[in-house]
Write a protein that holds these residues in place. Structure first.
Motif: not given
Length: 361
Positions: A219-221, A266-267, A271-274, A337-354
């Protein structure tokens, strides 16, 4: 109701009180950060413009000058110049949100103090929630969101303690934390409860804690990358006197940020560190999946999008090492890439069953 259940209910109530209290203090910190930027707008205008003029010698080291203060000679430090990539601009970092003004700096310090207080209450809420459920406090989206915000704020404060020039993150961070907690307590809230038996494992502590820490750093990146795009465009306009110049408001805000080169660096560094930690997060998840469900990989939506996020960040890091994809192109990759992380959290958890769907959401 037995005594243990009553005690857990009390702890859960106290956790909610602490989180709401933290939100109130974060709101005051937000107001103080806004005041810092408002009073900082009265700083000198045109630092960056002067640095970008054709006659500017930003790349040359500035001499150390001395001025007399009574009978004592006081050495003045030269401006810090961030060396950018070959062929790009060498621009001094801006003075920060306070703009070099005493009043702006005062409100900035108040904002940091309020953020520390809010963070302490916030962490208390997370810890109390953990005590109420007697497990890791990230078993559902509400717990994950509150913990994520606490970790992101903690990393920001740690960078300040280490003397890093990151006060410019303060306003976007506090704004994001308020939005995150507001969504958590209003939409994502889930009462204290235990997990399904398959998830009772020490891998909950390892896998999810790594996911939270990785996401907070990413997120900071992402914030630095977004600001880089604005600052880079601003510097490009100033470097082209014949082109359209930025407006007064844009100049007042953007000229106080670190240079585009500093934001880009900085970004990339965070990103490279984490990235190795995010890689370990996926591996730990696969090991936990084998222990819980009898297979390492099952193409569950969460697993798929975690891998997509990994590929996106790998592409970003590779782009940074490729001459033709540095700068704005790589920055857009980082935001995707960060948008993918957000969708992985909000989109998949709320709209996709798994199998990874959070209970109660």
């Amino acid at each position: 109701m037995n005594l243990a259940a009553a005690a857990n209910e009390t702890l859960a109530h106290n956790s909610n009180v602490l989180v709401y209290s933290a939100m109130a203090i974060y709101t005051l910190a937000f107001v103080a950060h806004m005041a810092e930027w408002v009073f900082g707008s009265r700083s000198k205008v045109g630092r960056t413009a002067a640095a970008l003029t054709p006659n500017a010698t930003a790349s040359a080291p500035a001499p150390v000058t001395a001025r007399q203060s009574g009978g004592t000679a006081v050495l003045e430090r030269p401006k810090v110049i961030t060396k950018s990539a070959a062929g790009s601009r060498d621009v001094p970092d801006g003075p920060g949100a306070a703009g070099g003004t005493e009043k702006g700096d005062l409100y900035g310090r108040i904002a940091i103090s309020l953020t520390v207080l809010a963070w302490a209450l916030h962490v208390g809420g997370v810890v109390t929630r953990a005590l109420s459920v007697q497990r890791a406090p990230w078993g559902n989206m509400y717990e994950f969101s509150t913990t994520f915000a606490a970790v992101a704020t903690g990393i920001y404060l740690l960078l300040l303690v280490l003397g890093k020039n990151v006060r410019w993150i303060g306003l976007p961070l506090v704004t994001t934390v308020l939005l995150d907690l507001g969504l958590a307590v209003s939409v994502l809230y889930t009462a204290s409860d235990q997990l399904v038996p398959a998830l009772h494992s020490y891998w909950l502590w390892i896998h999810v804690s790594c996911a939270i820490l990785s996401g907070a750093v990413l997120y900071l990146g992402a914030v630095a990358t977004l600001l880089f795009l604005f600052r880079d465009r601003y510097e490009a306009k100033l470097a082209d006197p014949a082109g359209k110049q930025p407006g007064a408001f844009a100049a007042s805000v953007l000229e106080r940020l670190p240079s585009a080169a500093s934001l880009d660096k900085f970004a990339y560094r965070v990103n490279a560190t984490v990235f190795p930690l995010w890689t370990f997060t996926i591996i730990a998840g696969a090991i936990w999946a084998e222990a819980a469900w009898g297979r390492y990989w099952g193409w569950d939506p969460k697993e798929v999008w975690s891998f997509i996020t990994w590929v996106a960040y790998a592409g970003y890091l590779h782009a940074r090492a490729t001459a033709g994809w540095k700068g704005r192109k790589a920055a857009w990759l980082g935001l995707i890439a960060f948008a993918c992380y957000l969708f992985n959290y909000y989109g998949v958890n709320i709209f996709v069953t798994g199998l990874h769907s959070y209970a109660g959401v």
